[in-house]
Design a protein around this motif. Sequence first.
Motif, PDB file in Angstrom:
ATOM      1  N   ALA A  87       0.768  10.157   9.723  1.00 58.73           N
ATOM      2  CA  ALA A  87       0.051   9.522  10.849  1.00 58.73           C
ATOM      3  C   ALA A  87      -1.598   9.623  10.557  1.00 58.73           C
ATOM      4  O   ALA A  87      -2.359   8.642  10.863  1.00 58.73           O
ATOM      5  CB  ALA A  87       0.510   9.964  12.153  1.00 58.73           C
ATOM      6  N   GLU A  88      -2.029  10.744  10.110  1.00 58.84           N
ATOM      7  CA  GLU A  88      -3.294  11.017   9.856  1.00 58.84           C
ATOM      8  C   GLU A  88      -3.834  10.037   8.824  1.00 58.84           C
ATOM      9  O   GLU A  88      -4.998   9.597   8.685  1.00 58.84           O
ATOM     10  CB  GLU A  88      -3.750  12.529   9.477  1.00 58.84           C
ATOM     11  N   SER A  89      -2.859   9.888   7.942  1.00 63.76           N
ATOM     12  CA  SER A  89      -3.256   8.908   6.748  1.00 63.76           C
ATOM     13  C   SER A  89      -3.699   7.271   7.248  1.00 63.76           C
ATOM     14  O   SER A  89      -4.341   6.740   6.944  1.00 63.76           O
ATOM     15  CB  SER A  89      -2.199   8.522   5.578  1.00 63.76           C
ATOM     16  N   LEU A  90      -2.588   7.123   8.313  1.00 60.79           N
ATOM     17  CA  LEU A  90      -2.590   5.523   8.857  1.00 60.79           C
ATOM     18  C   LEU A  90      -3.946   5.598   9.525  1.00 60.79           C
ATOM     19  O   LEU A  90      -4.603   4.263   9.444  1.00 60.79           O
ATOM     20  CB  LEU A  90      -1.337   5.541   9.680  1.00 60.79           C
ATOM     21  N   ASP A  91      -4.380   6.776  10.112  1.00 58.35           N
ATOM     22  CA  ASP A  91      -5.626   6.651  10.838  1.00 58.35           C
ATOM     23  C   ASP A  91      -6.730   6.282   9.949  1.00 58.35           C
ATOM     24  O   ASP A  91      -7.725   5.675  10.331  1.00 58.35           O
ATOM     25  CB  ASP A  91      -5.817   8.061  11.630  1.00 58.35           C
ATOM     26  N   LYS A  92      -6.774   6.989   8.796  1.00 60.13           N
ATOM     27  CA  LYS A  92      -7.874   7.015   7.875  1.00 60.13           C
ATOM     28  C   LYS A  92      -7.566   5.516   7.172  1.00 60.13           C
ATOM     29  O   LYS A  92      -8.838   4.595   7.049  1.00 60.13           O
ATOM     30  CB  LYS A  92      -7.678   7.921   6.651  1.00 60.13           C
ATOM     31  N   LEU A  93      -6.696   5.022   7.043  1.00 61.44           N
ATOM     32  CA  LEU A  93      -6.269   3.764   6.266  1.00 61.44           C
ATOM     33  C   LEU A  93      -6.734   2.639   7.396  1.00 61.44           C
ATOM     34  O   LEU A  93      -7.081   1.523   6.856  1.00 61.44           O
ATOM     35  CB  LEU A  93      -5.078   3.594   5.675  1.00 61.44           C
ATOM     36  N   GLN A  94      -6.590   3.064   8.593  1.00 66.48           N
ATOM     37  CA  GLN A  94      -6.835   1.950   9.803  1.00 66.48           C
ATOM     38  C   GLN A  94      -5.671   1.060   9.738  1.00 66.48           C
ATOM     39  O   GLN A  94      -5.886  -0.222   9.560  1.00 66.48           O
ATOM     40  CB  GLN A  94      -8.031   1.375  10.047  1.00 66.48           C
ATOM     41  N   MET A  95      -4.318   1.348   9.713  1.00 69.32           N
ATOM     42  CA  MET A  95      -3.080   0.648   9.381  1.00 69.32           C
ATOM     43  C   MET A  95      -2.140   1.235  10.475  1.00 69.32           C
ATOM     44  O   MET A  95      -1.954   2.280  10.650  1.00 69.32           O
ATOM     45  CB  MET A  95      -2.678   0.794   8.047  1.00 69.32           C
ATOM     46  N   ASP A  96      -1.153   0.456  10.740  1.00 68.26           N
ATOM     47  CA  ASP A  96       0.051   0.712  11.642  1.00 68.26           C
ATOM     48  C   ASP A  96       0.984   1.422  10.566  1.00 68.26           C
ATOM     49  O   ASP A  96       1.895   2.106  11.101  1.00 68.26           O
ATOM     50  CB  ASP A  96       0.525  -0.393  12.499  1.00 68.26           C
TER      51      ASP A  96
ATOM     52  N   VAL B  10       0.968  -1.317   0.034  1.00 67.78           N
ATOM     53  CA  VAL B  10       0.174   0.088   0.008  1.00 67.78           C
ATOM     54  C   VAL B  10       0.898   1.202   0.005  1.00 67.78           C
ATOM     55  O   VAL B  10       1.590   1.339   0.696  1.00 67.78           O
ATOM     56  CB  VAL B  10      -0.944  -0.019   1.219  1.00 67.78           C
ATOM     57  N   THR B  11       0.664   2.293  -0.952  1.00 67.59           N
ATOM     58  CA  THR B  11       1.134   3.529  -1.231  1.00 67.59           C
ATOM     59  C   THR B  11       0.651   4.566  -0.605  1.00 67.59           C
ATOM     60  O   THR B  11      -0.779   4.674  -1.131  1.00 67.59           O
ATOM     61  CB  THR B  11       1.762   3.601  -2.701  1.00 67.59           C
ATOM     62  N   THR B  12       0.797   5.487  -0.043  1.00 69.75           N
ATOM     63  CA  THR B  12       0.028   6.985  -0.021  1.00 69.75           C
ATOM     64  C   THR B  12       1.219   8.136  -0.397  1.00 69.75           C
ATOM     65  O   THR B  12       2.242   7.691  -0.542  1.00 69.75           O
ATOM     66  CB  THR B  12      -0.618   7.029   1.348  1.00 69.75           C
ATOM     67  N   LYS B  13       0.518   9.084  -0.403  1.00 70.40           N
ATOM     68  CA  LYS B  13       1.508  10.313  -0.907  1.00 70.40           C
ATOM     69  C   LYS B  13       1.171  11.548   0.226  1.00 70.40           C
ATOM     70  O   LYS B  13      -0.295  11.644   0.342  1.00 70.40           O
ATOM     71  CB  LYS B  13       1.050  10.730  -2.238  1.00 70.40           C
ATOM     72  N   ILE B  14       1.863  12.261   0.291  1.00 67.21           N
ATOM     73  CA  ILE B  14       1.922  13.600   1.238  1.00 67.21           C
ATOM     74  C   ILE B  14       1.699  14.582   0.151  1.00 67.21           C
ATOM     75  O   ILE B  14       2.523  14.985  -0.482  1.00 67.21           O
ATOM     76  CB  ILE B  14       3.145  13.584   2.218  1.00 67.21           C
ATOM     77  N   TRP B  15       0.693  15.217   0.649  1.00 67.56           N
ATOM     78  CA  TRP B  15       0.424  16.686  -0.111  1.00 67.56           C
ATOM     79  C   TRP B  15       1.262  17.788   0.080  1.00 67.56           C
ATOM     80  O   TRP B  15       1.767  17.715   1.212  1.00 67.56           O
ATOM     81  CB  TRP B  15      -1.317  16.993  -0.171  1.00 67.56           C
ATOM     82  N   THR B  16       1.553  18.708  -0.935  1.00 62.99           N
ATOM     83  CA  THR B  16       2.524  19.728  -0.584  1.00 62.99           C
ATOM     84  C   THR B  16       2.302  20.816   0.493  1.00 62.99           C
ATOM     85  O   THR B  16       3.231  21.141   1.047  1.00 62.99           O
ATOM     86  CB  THR B  16       2.380  20.816  -2.056  1.00 62.99           C
ATOM     87  N   ASP B  17       0.947  21.001   1.010  1.00 64.63           N
ATOM     88  CA  ASP B  17       0.712  21.732   2.025  1.00 64.63           C
ATOM     89  C   ASP B  17       1.433  21.399   3.113  1.00 64.63           C
ATOM     90  O   ASP B  17       2.083  22.315   4.041  1.00 64.63           O
ATOM     91  CB  ASP B  17      -0.698  22.097   2.322  1.00 64.63           C
ATOM     92  N   ARG B  18       1.587  20.218   3.542  1.00 63.11           N
ATOM     93  CA  ARG B  18       2.148  19.584   4.701  1.00 63.11           C
ATOM     94  C   ARG B  18       3.543  19.456   4.567  1.00 63.11           C
ATOM     95  O   ARG B  18       4.103  19.268   5.535  1.00 63.11           O
ATOM     96  CB  ARG B  18       1.564  18.073   4.875  1.00 63.11           C
TER      97      ARG B  18
END
Length: 283
Positions: free
Chosen positions: A88-97, A69-77
């Motif tokens: 950490a917020e992405s992991l909360d949404k995905l419900q993954m560690d 599983v890949t996610t990407k961090i947007w430029t504002d952050r």
Amino acid sequence: MLYHTTDHAKIPRLGLGTWELRGDDAAYAVAKAIEIGYRHIDTAQAYENEEAVGRGIRDSGVPRDELFVTTKIWTDRIEKEEVVGALAESLDKLQMDQVDLTLLHWPVNDMPIDAQVSQLAACKTSGKSKLIGVSNYNQEQLLTALAATDERLSAIQCEYHPFLDQDPILKTARGFDMLFTSYSPIGRGAKGELMENAGVKRVAEYRGKTPTQVILRWHLQQANVAAIPKSSSEDHLRENFDIFGWDLTATDMKTLYGLIKPDGRMINPDWSPKWDTGVAEAA
Ligand SMILES: NC(=O)c1ccc[n+]([C@@H]2O[C@H](COP(=O)([O-])OP(=O)(O)OC[C@H]3O[C@@H](n4cnc5c(N)ncnc54)[C@H](OP(=O)(O)O)[C@@H]3O)[C@@H](O)[C@H]2O)c1
């Protein structure tokens, strides 16, 4: 078909893209793709679908450790130096560690590359991401990024399909043993013109395959390359996965390499870096 990184991760070279899939549609496509056999899912904070992608993964019933599983961090952050918190917020949404790969979605203009990449390194050292990488970096930015961190950059994700020459950055990726993930790999489907191209259609006819299958096979027959076509329909998901157990010939590959256009780039927003290739004015 797996790509083995030097840090011993195995990355399935065909994945599911999820841009423009939201809510139940995203959860359905993800669960259906996994049922068909996909083991690599690509999401991003900007797609606003991480919760649904996580739900689709859980609905599939396939154990988390069998998926990439890949996610990407947007430029504002990135700009606010909040990359680890954002992950950490992405992991909360995905419900993954942990995710398997975290990418900086786009380079931030007017911010030193090393300041961007050092934040990314912390995603790995904190254990929130197994691997790290970048997306939409030009050649110079990639070389700066590689020099700026002791943590390995395992992957780069960029637009790539037969209309777009990506040879310079592909060579760099191979030289540093990085995975090169092709986004918009089928040229955005009906939104582009690639699938209607006469050369693609001719190869498809010769091989008894569809234009999409031929284009995806072209990606996977290139060293270090993975492809992440997006689809919302079960038929397309199945068609796009049915690309194993046969090969394009060297002549077929050459036909597809011959389709490069000087202005072949399809994704070119205002905030893009100065591209090395694929934009007519820069040629
Ligand atoms: N890092 C970045 O900045 C970035 C930028 C763009 C994309 N991406 C990633 O790359 C993924 C793929 O790129 P993309 O979504 O731009 O474009 P794409 O995968 O090249 O094309 C997707 C389009 O093709 C259609 N399609 C899929 N399979 C088909 C088939 N077998 N026959 C006919 N049409 C078919 C889809 O429609 P249906 O849904 O109807 O099948 C959809 O409209 C994205 O979803 C995203 O995860 C990353």
